[in-house]
Design a protein around this motif. Structure first.
Motif: not given
Ligand code: ADP
Ligand code: ADP
Length: 234
Positions: A193-220
């Motif tokens: 319905r057009g909402k912008t959503i950012v979810v933080i998770t350590h669970d790949a199955e949870v992340a799979a619900w998003a359109d796109r995943t970015v990974h953070i490692r050592d601050g990058r």
């Protein structure tokens, strides 16, 4: 204009022990209506990034524009205004007032808004309907609900000010798998319905619900492809 536009952000903590660079040159753009997941191991900088995206903290250097508004140079008072008018927050621990009705919990963020008092209950009602909580629960105390219902109330509370961005920090962390999927399904419907959503998770199955995943490692930040290449090298 993207909802989130972070360019070259560093966040360096200064402690008695020295300097900790928690973010080291993060750039991130999130378009309106996008559903992004951010994954990363403990200590990688997730909370630091979330605090910046949520206007609780500012980058040491680099900039953050929220809907084109440069927030990295605002005063703490102005940041508080941005948080209460443009952002909705969802937490692992729900953070509802327990002996207070569901409807009152959802109306709380409106205290600081310019929505007229007579419209507030209707707004809360609509937000609750949008997360699919049955009406029979609206006058129950929040502590009478199940975990999944509580998290949907928390999502409704995050939506009630019609924020540009909903930020969720480990929203399924206290839920079993099935209930967690239901909550992610709720985010998914909101995104459609057009909402912008950012979810933080350590669970790949949870992340799979998003359109796109970015990974953070050592601050990058790493894209999915970069993360795969990183893991392949281990
Ligand atoms: P995550 O949320 O992924 O666990 P954090 O953003 O909390 O990661 O932490 C990233 C790094 O910054 C870690 O090395 C952590 O120890 C450090 N850090 C986080 N908060 C502070 C702080 N307030 N003061 C000093 N160092 C901190
Ligand atoms: P978690 O559920 O991930 O364990 P918490 O729910 O305790 O984390 O909240 C994380 C941080 O966000 C805390 O420092 C808390 O003070 C802050 N916080 C909680 N509620 C709000 C809110 N409505 N707006 C802004 N910050 C909040």
């Amino acid at each position: 204009t993207p909802v989130i536009d972070v360019q070259g952000a560093y966040r360096i903590y200064e402690t008695a022990a020295g300097f900790t660079p928690a973010l080291r040159g993060v750039s991130l753009s999130v378009a309106r209506g996008e559903f992004l997941a951010i994954m990363g191991p403990s200590g990688s900088g997730k909370s630091t990034l979330m605090n910046i995206l949520g206007c609780l903290d500012k980058p040491t250097t680099g900039f953050y524009r929220l809907e084109g508004l440069e927030v990295s140079e605002l005063s703490d008072d102005d940041l508080a205004t941005v948080r209460s008018t443009r952002l909705g927050f969802v937490f692992q621990s729900f953070n509802l007032l327990p002996r207070t009705t569901v409807l009152r919990n959802v109306m709380l963020p409106l205290i600081y808004s310019d929505v007229p008092v007579r419209d507030r209950e209707l707004r809360a009602w609509r937000a609750l309907r949008s997360v699919g909580l049955p009406e029979e629960h609206y006058l129950h105390h929040s502590n009478e609900l199940s975990g999944g219902q509580m998290q949907r109330v928390a999502i409704a509370r995050a939506l009630v000010n019609d924020p540009a961005l909903v930020l969720a920090d480990e929203p399924t962390g206290n839920l079993d798998t099935t209930t967690g999927e239901m909550v992610m399904g709720t985010f998914r419907r909101l995104q459609r319905r057009g909402k912008t959503i950012v979810v933080i998770t350590h669970d790949a199955e949870v992340a799979a619900w998003a359109d796109r995943t970015v990974h953070i490692r050592d601050g990058r930040l790493l894209s999915d492809e970069e993360e795969r290449a990183y893991l392949a090298r281990l």
